[in-house]
Write an enzyme that holds these catalytic residues in place. Sequence first.
Site, PDB file in Angstrom:
ATOM      1  CD  GLU A  77      -0.711   0.303   4.798  1.00  0.00           C
ATOM      2  OE1 GLU A  77       0.104  -0.671   4.737  1.00  0.00           O
ATOM      3  OE2 GLU A  77      -1.933   0.216   4.726  1.00  0.00           O
ATOM      4  CD  GLU A 104      -1.270  -3.815   9.501  1.00  0.00           C
ATOM      5  OE1 GLU A 104      -0.804  -2.540   9.382  1.00  0.00           O
ATOM      6  OE2 GLU A 104      -1.731  -4.419   8.474  1.00  0.00           O
ATOM      7  CG  HIS A 154       0.563  -4.114   5.380  1.00  0.00           C
ATOM      8  ND1 HIS A 154      -0.403  -3.716   4.508  1.00  0.00           N
ATOM      9  CD2 HIS A 154       1.451  -5.183   4.757  1.00  0.00           C
ATOM     10  CE1 HIS A 154      -0.497  -4.684   3.459  1.00  0.00           C
ATOM     11  NE2 HIS A 154       0.569  -5.554   3.468  1.00  0.00           N
ATOM     12  CG  HIS A 191      -1.905  -1.224   1.323  1.00  0.00           C
ATOM     13  ND1 HIS A 191      -2.398  -1.801   2.217  1.00  0.00           N
ATOM     14  CD2 HIS A 191      -2.353  -1.894   0.129  1.00  0.00           C
ATOM     15  CE1 HIS A 191      -3.238  -2.767   2.029  1.00  0.00           C
ATOM     16  NE2 HIS A 191      -3.300  -2.832   0.886  1.00  0.00           N
TER      17      HIS A 191
END
EC number: 3.4.17.-
Length: 835
Positions: free
Chosen positions: A460, A693, A600, A457
């Site tokens: 990110e 994350e 991410h 993404h």
Amino acid sequence: MCGGFADCAGPGTGEAGFQGPSLRPPGVLGAHQCGPLPGDLTALRSLPSPLLRPRIPASGCGRAGGCRGAWGGGGRGGRKGRGAPQTPAGRKEPTESLGTVRLPILPAMWGLLLAVTAFAPSVGLGLGAPSASVLGLTPGSTLAPHSSIAQPSTKANETSEQHVRLRVIKKKKIVVKKRKKLRQPGPLVTARPLVTTHPAKTPTLPEKQEPGCPPLGLESLRVSDSQLEASSSQSFGLGPHRGRLNIQSGLEDGDLYDGAWCAEQQDNEPWLQVDARSPARFSGIVTQGRNSVWRYDWVTSFKVQFSNDSQSWWMSRNSSGMDMVFPANSDAETPVLNLLPEPQVARFIRLLPQTWFQGGAPCLRAEILACPVSDPNDLFPEAHTLGSSDSLDFRHHNYKAMRKLMKEVNEQCPNITRIYSIGKSHQGLKLYVMEMSDHPGEHELGEPEVRYVAGMHGNEALGRELLLLLMQFLCREFLRGDPRVTRLLTETRIHLLPSMNPDGYETAYHKALSWQGSELVGWAEGRWTHQGIDLNHNFADLNTQLWYAEDDGLVPHTVPNHHLPLPTYYTLPNATVAPETWAVIKWMKRIPFVLSANLHGGELVVSYPFDMTRTPWAARELTPTPDDAVFRWLSTVYAGTNRAMQDTDRRPCHSQDFSLHGNVINGADWHTVPGSMNDFSYLHTNCFEVTVELSCDKFPHEKELPQEWENNKDALLTYLEQVRMGITGVVRDKDTELGIADAVIAVEGINHDVTTAWGGDYWRLLTPGDYVVTASAEGYHTAKQHCRVTFEEGPVPCNFLLTKTPKQRLLELLAAGAKLPPDLRRKLEWLRGQK
């Protein structure tokens, strides 16, 4: 009511200190209606001729620019309106404009104009006060009780198109002073302080400022919940601790994790307060509305206060000494940056909503821009400084800068690095990979392949920068002879892909370019590719065909439990598959990866496969793989060595407290993700992959990068070392001792197999324990042995020698035209006799 002018309501303060009624845009509600006509305005009305006084509506609206149809400049940002005096023939009489009060002028009445002008300072009309459109307010905005909007138009909003002309006759020489026409800008993203107009003076534009201060840390959680207070809250889930930029709500409104701070409806003077805990130089504010799928709430204008003791407050003012009213949001998600006209040194800052979306509530999410200031008296505890002892390039890198940095690392460490491209994005940007090994460019027998992928993404950005920092760190420490790094590079082949979605990153980067931070990027801009594809949903869904085959009892004898083929629909010419996705799939097939992590941002948790729920249409459901123990081990290793995840005092990022479960979660039990790269990697290749994350903030400010590196440095290294967990070996032909490619390695009790590479070597990740392992290959007898995995570092060797079946040997000899050995000749005769 106001005698037909219902748009005028509420008390206000003019520039000269006059207390009079303030204006509301059409449709705005307020607690106070129009008051009596001020005495100074009555004096103006008493002038002997209508030509000597401005047109003042009988309603008593004491400010220009807000009453519909009352006079020119009202209600539409100062444009010429219906109130201009008309000649008998219907032609408008020539007029001149002072602020927004329009005065009819006759050629011989210039002296009378100067007489009327002399009244302006004492009247305190708030000349230049904006209409609803000047403040960026739609007719659906709501003005807070006791609020005054006495600010003129701003460049960031709809501005007046009229000219201010003042004729002054001096020695029969006419001097014309003309205000430069202001152009209407594009969409509001960065709002500058409002343009101010002093009575009888030309407008004053504030000097251009640059937001030199980084975020205080509401989004990144450096600001704790205890540092946030508010005048009131609708519920705990809408408390001040939820007023953080980009915070995301839960699935249902009204729970403990709602999407903003919201004041109570009856709160007439709402405010949100942030305690910096020590003096700071505040320079700006970034605001958003409420994140919700059910409600529409955002603040459209606000004021700002400062204090050193939370008792005595002063207001942010413009160059005319008036309270500054900042334009805020026109939707719930787009961040809006407002810079203060003058930076203020204080400990506390308050945001005071003045108007908000009609039918909604005063709700906002915010980030504060503030620089630390020195404390010579040591009155406050020393704040935690963001920094790292590593001398690395801590900044955000666009495509050109990233390529330059990778080249510099390659030139610094040419013996252990190699740069290659796996393909191109839709916009033609190459997907560069940095390979790091003691023998770059070749697969060494018995050496496992590991990869990190970032930037799936584009917005990110932290993962991208961490991989660029990691390659610098590995190069530098290898040259220094660090034993941990040296062993890692000599026993492992590492591949770093910093940007899988370079097109999306460029979109986000250019939005954040003005001040090296993410606060203007928002939550989703740059997430998708240039084609609008979410790459984490773009891989082939292999889960469904596996589960259907398992339900029919076809696995593993008829349908394999590994290396599932691509579905036919996925390979069609019109299939919606991004070029970036195809590039990664071909990369996976070309290199026998064993371990991977997909980096991410936006949360602090490690998720592991399966990412897709087994029950169709289920939003979330625990869906483990046959290797659930291994995946939970890998996830726990990263989470357990990440500093931010191990901070027991930190609060949840958004709507789930992952710390209750060790900061790890099954992906499908979080939210279903069909077509994820993690699931595809597990079912189509040998590679075990998890999603990390990294931070609550997807695109942290450059000044936060050193701390983010320290948070993740040890975790990145420790995770790479987990490739040595389990068993490894080579499957060879017993006769030739050559490696057998594509041999199947099966572990009893685990319904997922792996295969050997082209040299016959394999790696099977396993947690400590005793296992029965079987090696098989076409044309060979199956071999089996017991392998024990211990807690000691390093993989357990588990090699196999396979013997060809008689049929396979016979076929090979016949194909080569060789003489058959006696045992095979007797076997062939027996087979012919059977027929």
